[in-house]
Scaffold this motif. Sequence first.
Motif, short mmCIF file in Angstrom:
data_model
loop_
_atom_site.label_atom_id
_atom_site.label_comp_id
_atom_site.label_asym_id
_atom_site.label_seq_id
_atom_site.Cartn_x
_atom_site.Cartn_y
_atom_site.Cartn_z
N UNK A 1 45.76 -17.10 107.22
CA UNK A 1 46.06 -16.76 105.82
C UNK A 1 45.60 -17.89 104.89
N UNK A 2 45.81 -19.13 105.36
CA UNK A 2 45.38 -20.28 104.58
C UNK A 2 43.88 -20.20 104.28
N UNK B 1 42.03 -17.54 104.29
CA UNK B 1 41.74 -16.41 103.41
C UNK B 1 42.01 -16.76 101.95
N UNK B 2 43.12 -17.47 101.72
CA UNK B 2 43.44 -17.89 100.35
C UNK B 2 42.40 -18.87 99.84
N UNK B 3 42.02 -19.78 100.72
CA UNK B 3 41.04 -20.81 100.34
C UNK B 3 39.72 -20.15 99.92
N UNK B 4 39.33 -19.17 100.69
CA UNK B 4 38.07 -18.47 100.39
C UNK B 4 38.19 -17.73 99.05
N UNK B 5 39.32 -17.15 98.84
CA UNK B 5 39.58 -16.44 97.60
C UNK B 5 39.45 -17.38 96.40
N UNK C 1 41.83 -28.45 100.03
CA UNK C 1 42.70 -27.85 101.06
C UNK C 1 41.93 -27.49 102.32
N UNK C 2 40.61 -27.32 102.16
CA UNK C 2 39.78 -26.98 103.33
C UNK C 2 39.93 -28.02 104.43
N UNK C 3 40.05 -29.29 104.02
CA UNK C 3 40.17 -30.37 105.01
C UNK C 3 41.44 -30.17 105.86
N UNK C 4 42.54 -29.91 105.17
CA UNK C 4 43.81 -29.76 105.90
C UNK C 4 43.83 -28.49 106.74
N UNK D 1 48.34 -30.89 109.82
CA UNK D 1 47.50 -30.06 108.94
C UNK D 1 48.36 -29.28 107.96
N UNK D 2 49.44 -28.74 108.44
CA UNK D 2 50.31 -27.94 107.56
C UNK D 2 51.00 -28.83 106.51
N UNK D 3 51.42 -30.03 106.97
CA UNK D 3 52.07 -30.94 106.01
C UNK D 3 51.07 -31.30 104.91
N UNK D 4 49.84 -31.62 105.33
CA UNK D 4 48.78 -31.94 104.36
C UNK D 4 48.56 -30.79 103.40
N UNK D 5 48.52 -29.61 103.94
CA UNK D 5 48.29 -28.42 103.10
C UNK D 5 49.42 -28.25 102.08
N UNK D 6 50.61 -28.53 102.55
CA UNK D 6 51.78 -28.37 101.69
C UNK D 6 51.68 -29.32 100.48
#
Lengths: 359, 487
Positions: free
Chosen positions: A196-197, A199-203, A281-284, A270-275
């Motif tokens: 999902x991450x 997909x959102x990033x691509x969006x 966000x692509x990196x995380x 990765x999830x903590x970084x994304x948060x």
Amino acid sequence: MDAPFPFGFPGPTAFYLATYVLTLVAHVVFMNYVLAGTGVLLVRQIRGKSGTSDVLAELLRDWLPFALSAAITAGIAPLLFIQILYKKAFYTANLLLFHRWMLILPALIVGFYLLYAQKTAFVKARPRLKVLVTTGALACFLFTALSWTENYLLARSEGAWAPMYASKSMIYENREILPRMLLWTLGALPTLAVLLGWQLHRRERAGSPVETATFQRVARLGLGGLVVAGACAAGYAMLVGPAARAHAVGPMALPWFVAAAAGVVVEGAGFVGLYRAQANRGKWLGIASAGLFFVILGTTVVREVLRITAVDFAALYPEHARAAQVSGRWLFLGFFLVNAVLATWAIRTALTRAERPAA
Amino acid sequence: MKTAQGTPYIITVTVDTSSLGVPYYPTNDFGPLMKGLVIGGLGIFHVFLAQFAIGGGVLMTYFEWLSGKGKLPSARRFTSGYFKVLVLVSFVVGALTGVGMWFTSIQTSPRTIGLMVDTFHWVWATEWTFFALEVIAGYCFYRYGDRLDGRSRLFLLGLYTTAAWFSLFWINGILSWQLTPGAWLESGDLWAGFFNPTFWPSLFFRTFAAMAIAALVAALVISVSPFERDEQKELLHRAAHLLAPMALMPLLGAWYLLAMPKDSRSWVLGGSPAMSMFFGLGAGASLLVGLYALFGLLLRRLYINSATASLLIVLGFAATAGGEFVREGARKPFTVRETLYSNAMTPAEIVTMREQGSVTLDPYPLRDAADFPNDQVRLGAKVYRFQCSVCHTVGGVNGLVHLAGTWTAEQTRLNVAKLQHTKPFMPPFAGTPEELEALVRYIEWEAASRPKEFEVTSDPAELAQIKRWLDEAGTAPGYTTASEKKR
Ligand code: HEM
């Protein structure tokens, strides 16, 4: 069998084992999206306020039918190789659970159409019906997951076959089944979060703004999934008994166990970084994906080691050797590469040539 | 070492009996339904949908090309609507019935599917890469097709169609190998088995059938879609072009029949009433569709509305059903010609089982064993389960009680001992005289409505007579004629 998986086996056996595990990994990724995605969609529909837009629910509604198609398509490859690896055991479990296998087909067809029904204006406009439709789809997929779990456990328990046949029982009674299925279902959450991450990033990159809170929700889903699946795995380890526990960290499985554990840490990071991230966000997501890959690969191998050590695996080597004598693997490899290129070309064409939909 | 009796048509199979390991599986009882019906029913449904997926691709690629050339302006609108039908029907039910085929095949004959997987797993894996490509190209078109330019649409549709057709190509090799394994029998060479004598006629036949089915579904979609009458007519006429190759079907059918083994051909052409009937059904339904296509659509003499289109689809389904039953039935008494009998025994194993018994090592007990009056009947029930139940039921479809219930004991003994000569589409009996006698008693007990008390027979003279009959019958299949045996 003291070498790390898949070494320590005769060549053909090692080859089929590795091929099986790799193809199963692909199935697990999509199957996780379906299982966790339908569950998450249901929760969001129950909790959602009508009239507010929910990006995650929208994405799931849009992509779940494709994910199911992909899970089924990806499931065919391991289905082929498992028949070479454990022919008699696999067929026997299938025969003993035959009601299940006859029902899976209609269940998946119904599940599929319910996912498509989610996209119709008729269902979208009716909140209660939406919940009902998603509940139906989830029930179909849970039933499928339950059947595979039961089949796996029954196939490796030769002693249970004749008594079960004589008893005419439709259900294999084993206390591992439900906890194991729960583990699969909860373990699916982090995979869903990563996908999902992306997909959102691509969006976002395509120009549609996505709120930070949505990414954070996904990160929380991933982290929460890691925690509950971890707790469930610990409980399951208690249940399987000392012999299986010893094999899970024995010489064959240990490197993979460690890889999976390390994968959990990386994925969690990765999830903590994304948060926390406001940008980049692509990196995380990349980090979380790398962790996820090791988690799925590692646990899939450990799962296989537990089966190998539960059956008389050495007795199957001659069958693997016989199967390895037939030709055609270069044909497969050649077409695999050609078709992978063509598939990538098709996806590129669709993504780059399609006009953007009107906002 | 044991050798199965050889004939010019039967390869000599030599096995080391000490390593003989017949895999015993738990056998499910489908009650009055024959297992073959279960798999046959699903198989027909799947084949119909799979062929629709392939033909649908051909049709849409053709229409897209026409649209690109400016020859059919309404083609694009049609393609978008038709593709949604294709995805909703074929991608979902077609793909899943395909998976279902694995499971039903396992239910019917695990050993057969096991042999097929062992022999052709790389071909199957190759087919899977095409299937995956088909799904990916199809989804790309489904999601993005409406927003793509003509060239990209044509590319995706072309890719989808090619991939779908290649799926057929690979599977066709495996399925036709079952009936005519050709030179594979001697050499074990995969490609000799794959490009076997019925490969090409079967491939072309199925390709044209796929195009015909797609054209019929297109007729239905066109007739219910909101097109102008003139547009409808033009679309129908163009779609009917895919029916034109049907004209070659009789020739391909004849080629297929000629490439079949002689005995299989004889079942189809009158030797087995059921098979001949299905053959007639397939041929008759195809003829009707062909005639309508010629007069109605190609010569534009008749208009087609949704009711006619639906009727034609039903006929197309009937033709598929007839064809598939013939294909499944013509293989008898084998599931893989001269390699594995319908009841999952190899010719060599039959030789051994004549001495050692067929169910001596069967680890699965009888269900409801206490319901049987004595051990002899129990043994008979086990023999029935292992050797007969794949094609027969006790009292339902093709039920033994109906077939043999009125025979005298002597007659039953003789007919079972010489099973492959009683009806050459049955395999030779594969057990000891004691097992045969037990089977006879089991049938009699069932025919007598399962009495509580039932006499045990053990007359040595009768067993000796059974042994003589078994020896006379030999272990070669029954379709070998006397003159072939002498040769
Ligand atoms: C939504 C649909 C599906 C779900 C939720 C699902 C779920 C699962 C689960 C939970 C397992 C692991 C079982 C265990 O280790 O206890 C599994 C394994 C597997 N699945 Fe799926 N599955 C789905 C569809 C399919 C389909 C359609 C196929 C075949 C085409 C398939 C092929 C397999 C195979 C081959 C395995 C490995 C079995 C083994 O190693 O014994 N799955 N699946």
